[in-house]
Design a protein around this motif. Structure first.
Motif, PDB file in Angstrom:
ATOM      1  N   ALA A  13      25.694  39.022  43.472  1.00 36.51           N
ATOM      2  CA  ALA A  13      25.961  39.853  41.926  1.00 36.51           C
ATOM      3  C   ALA A  13      26.956  39.013  41.276  1.00 36.51           C
ATOM      4  CB  ALA A  13      26.005  41.168  41.922  1.00 36.51           C
ATOM      5  N   ALA A  14      28.257  38.704  42.014  1.00 38.81           N
ATOM      6  CA  ALA A  14      29.274  38.222  41.494  1.00 38.81           C
ATOM      7  C   ALA A  14      29.045  36.724  40.982  1.00 38.81           C
ATOM      8  CB  ALA A  14      30.662  38.138  42.607  1.00 38.81           C
ATOM      9  N   GLY A  15      28.144  35.941  41.844  1.00 37.15           N
ATOM     10  CA  GLY A  15      27.517  34.610  41.830  1.00 37.15           C
ATOM     11  C   GLY A  15      26.996  34.732  40.381  1.00 37.15           C
ATOM     12  N   LEU A  16      25.851  35.717  40.177  1.00 36.39           N
ATOM     13  CA  LEU A  16      25.129  35.877  38.939  1.00 36.39           C
ATOM     14  C   LEU A  16      26.156  36.032  37.883  1.00 36.39           C
ATOM     15  CD1 LEU A  16      22.416  36.257  37.356  1.00 36.39           C
ATOM     16  CD2 LEU A  16      22.466  38.738  38.370  1.00 36.39           C
ATOM     17  N   LYS A  17      26.965  37.025  37.910  1.00 35.58           N
ATOM     18  CA  LYS A  17      27.992  37.290  36.871  1.00 35.58           C
ATOM     19  C   LYS A  17      28.717  35.875  36.358  1.00 35.58           C
ATOM     20  CE  LYS A  17      32.426  39.281  35.936  1.00 35.58           C
ATOM     21  NZ  LYS A  17      33.445  40.173  36.349  1.00 35.58           N
ATOM     22  N   ILE A  18      28.998  35.165  37.206  1.00 40.98           N
ATOM     23  CA  ILE A  18      29.707  33.508  36.866  1.00 40.98           C
ATOM     24  C   ILE A  18      28.603  32.845  36.278  1.00 40.98           C
ATOM     25  CG2 ILE A  18      30.503  31.627  37.908  1.00 40.98           C
ATOM     26  CD1 ILE A  18      31.867  33.424  40.145  1.00 40.98           C
ATOM     27  N   ARG A  19      27.481  32.763  36.736  1.00 42.93           N
ATOM     28  CA  ARG A  19      26.222  32.256  36.071  1.00 42.93           C
ATOM     29  C   ARG A  19      26.015  32.360  34.689  1.00 42.93           C
ATOM     30  NH1 ARG A  19      20.802  31.597  38.655  1.00 42.93           N
ATOM     31  NH2 ARG A  19      20.575  29.993  36.803  1.00 42.93           N
ATOM     32  N   LEU A  20      26.050  33.667  34.370  1.00 45.23           N
ATOM     33  CA  LEU A  20      25.878  34.122  32.978  1.00 45.23           C
ATOM     34  C   LEU A  20      27.108  33.817  32.079  1.00 45.23           C
ATOM     35  CD1 LEU A  20      24.635  37.876  34.110  1.00 45.23           C
ATOM     36  CD2 LEU A  20      23.313  36.059  32.620  1.00 45.23           C
ATOM     37  N   ALA A  21      28.371  34.106  32.699  1.00 43.74           N
ATOM     38  CA  ALA A  21      29.427  33.722  31.754  1.00 43.74           C
ATOM     39  C   ALA A  21      29.425  32.149  31.613  1.00 43.74           C
ATOM     40  CB  ALA A  21      30.666  34.154  32.709  1.00 43.74           C
ATOM     41  N   GLU A  22      29.299  31.313  32.499  1.00 43.39           N
ATOM     42  CA  GLU A  22      29.350  29.735  32.387  1.00 43.39           C
ATOM     43  C   GLU A  22      28.017  29.423  31.538  1.00 43.39           C
ATOM     44  OE1 GLU A  22      29.263  28.363  36.420  1.00 43.39           O
ATOM     45  OE2 GLU A  22      31.309  28.419  36.598  1.00 43.39           O
ATOM     46  N   GLU A  23      26.721  29.827  31.834  1.00 44.86           N
ATOM     47  CA  GLU A  23      25.659  29.188  30.974  1.00 44.86           C
ATOM     48  C   GLU A  23      25.506  29.709  29.711  1.00 44.86           C
ATOM     49  OE1 GLU A  23      22.252  29.235  33.737  1.00 44.86           O
ATOM     50  OE2 GLU A  23      23.524  28.575  35.447  1.00 44.86           O
ATOM     51  N   LEU A  24      25.658  31.154  29.633  1.00 48.31           N
ATOM     52  CA  LEU A  24      25.393  31.897  28.358  1.00 48.31           C
ATOM     53  C   LEU A  24      26.795  32.398  27.532  1.00 48.31           C
ATOM     54  CD1 LEU A  24      22.228  33.772  29.516  1.00 48.31           C
ATOM     55  CD2 LEU A  24      22.335  31.761  28.347  1.00 48.31           C
ATOM     56  N   ALA A  25      27.772  32.367  28.302  1.00 47.42           N
ATOM     57  CA  ALA A  25      29.043  32.722  27.562  1.00 47.42           C
ATOM     58  C   ALA A  25      28.932  34.295  27.260  1.00 47.42           C
ATOM     59  CB  ALA A  25      29.291  32.305  26.311  1.00 47.42           C
ATOM     60  N   ILE A  26      28.279  34.716  28.332  1.00 47.00           N
ATOM     61  CA  ILE A  26      28.194  36.422  28.480  1.00 47.00           C
ATOM     62  C   ILE A  26      29.152  37.209  29.530  1.00 47.00           C
ATOM     63  CG2 ILE A  26      26.570  38.448  28.640  1.00 47.00           C
ATOM     64  CD1 ILE A  26      24.374  36.914  27.424  1.00 47.00           C
ATOM     65  N   ASN A  27      30.008  37.940  29.331  1.00 48.52           N
ATOM     66  CA  ASN A  27      30.662  38.753  30.451  1.00 48.52           C
ATOM     67  C   ASN A  27      30.010  39.805  30.690  1.00 48.52           C
ATOM     68  OD1 ASN A  27      32.788  36.573  30.427  1.00 48.52           O
ATOM     69  ND2 ASN A  27      33.609  37.572  28.591  1.00 48.52           N
ATOM     70  N   GLY A  28      30.072  40.152  31.919  1.00 49.83           N
ATOM     71  CA  GLY A  28      29.550  41.423  32.456  1.00 49.83           C
ATOM     72  C   GLY A  28      30.338  41.891  33.508  1.00 49.83           C
ATOM     73  N   THR A  29      29.857  43.048  33.975  1.00 46.93           N
ATOM     74  CA  THR A  29      30.600  43.700  35.191  1.00 46.93           C
ATOM     75  C   THR A  29      29.482  43.993  36.397  1.00 46.93           C
ATOM     76  OG1 THR A  29      32.044  45.095  33.724  1.00 46.93           O
ATOM     77  CG2 THR A  29      31.729  45.784  35.904  1.00 46.93           C
ATOM     78  N   VAL A  30      30.063  43.553  37.651  1.00 45.63           N
ATOM     79  CA  VAL A  30      29.067  43.792  38.733  1.00 45.63           C
ATOM     80  C   VAL A  30      29.054  45.370  38.878  1.00 45.63           C
ATOM     81  CG1 VAL A  30      28.660  43.522  41.215  1.00 45.63           C
ATOM     82  CG2 VAL A  30      29.279  41.659  39.627  1.00 45.63           C
ATOM     83  N   VAL A  31      27.829  45.905  39.149  1.00 42.21           N
ATOM     84  CA  VAL A  31      27.692  47.475  39.553  1.00 42.21           C
ATOM     85  C   VAL A  31      26.863  47.576  40.517  1.00 42.21           C
ATOM     86  CG1 VAL A  31      28.154  48.218  37.271  1.00 42.21           C
ATOM     87  CG2 VAL A  31      25.788  47.952  37.714  1.00 42.21           C
ATOM     88  N   ARG A  32      26.842  48.756  41.377  1.00 44.58           N
ATOM     89  CA  ARG A  32      26.108  49.027  42.339  1.00 44.58           C
ATOM     90  C   ARG A  32      25.017  50.083  41.951  1.00 44.58           C
ATOM     91  NH1 ARG A  32      26.682  53.065  46.877  1.00 44.58           N
ATOM     92  NH2 ARG A  32      28.701  53.802  45.807  1.00 44.58           N
ATOM     93  N   VAL A  33      23.791  49.887  42.306  1.00 48.28           N
ATOM     94  CA  VAL A  33      22.716  50.707  41.592  1.00 48.28           C
ATOM     95  C   VAL A  33      21.930  51.459  42.953  1.00 48.28           C
ATOM     96  CG1 VAL A  33      20.640  50.817  40.405  1.00 48.28           C
ATOM     97  CG2 VAL A  33      22.460  49.163  39.671  1.00 48.28           C
TER      98      VAL A  33
END
Length: 86
Positions: free
Chosen positions: A54-74
């Motif tokens: 999920a941290a890798g996904l968070k990085i991809r979202l930031a790099e590719e779409l300039a969207i910041n997010g938070t990793v959460v457990r569901v």
């Protein structure tokens, strides 16, 4: 109960803004869903098996779409979702 890790974006006070973010994200990232939490809207992306994934996904979202997010457990228990994070 089923446990996964996702990237959370929001909160958004406007449903239209949350839907726009979700549409943008869904072009390249699945699954993505919008949930209403009280009077706000959250967008959740991914369904990862580990926090590191999920941290890798968070990085991809930031790099590719300039969207910041938070990793959460569901944790899913039947129809209910329990979301843990910052």
């Amino acid at each position: 109960p089923e446990i996964s890790y996702r990237v959370q974006m929001g909160p958004f006070g406007d449903a239209a803004r949350a839907r726009a973010i979700m549409r943008l994200v869904k072009r390249d990232f699945e699954p993505a869903e919008m949930l209403r939490v009280a009077d706000r809207y959250m967008v959740y992306v991914g369904q990862c098996d580990s926090e590191a994934e999920a941290a890798g996904l968070k990085i991809r979202l930031a790099e590719e779409l300039a969207i910041n997010g938070t990793v959460v457990r569901v944790r899913r228990n039947g129809e209910r979702l329990y979301i843990y994070g910052e």
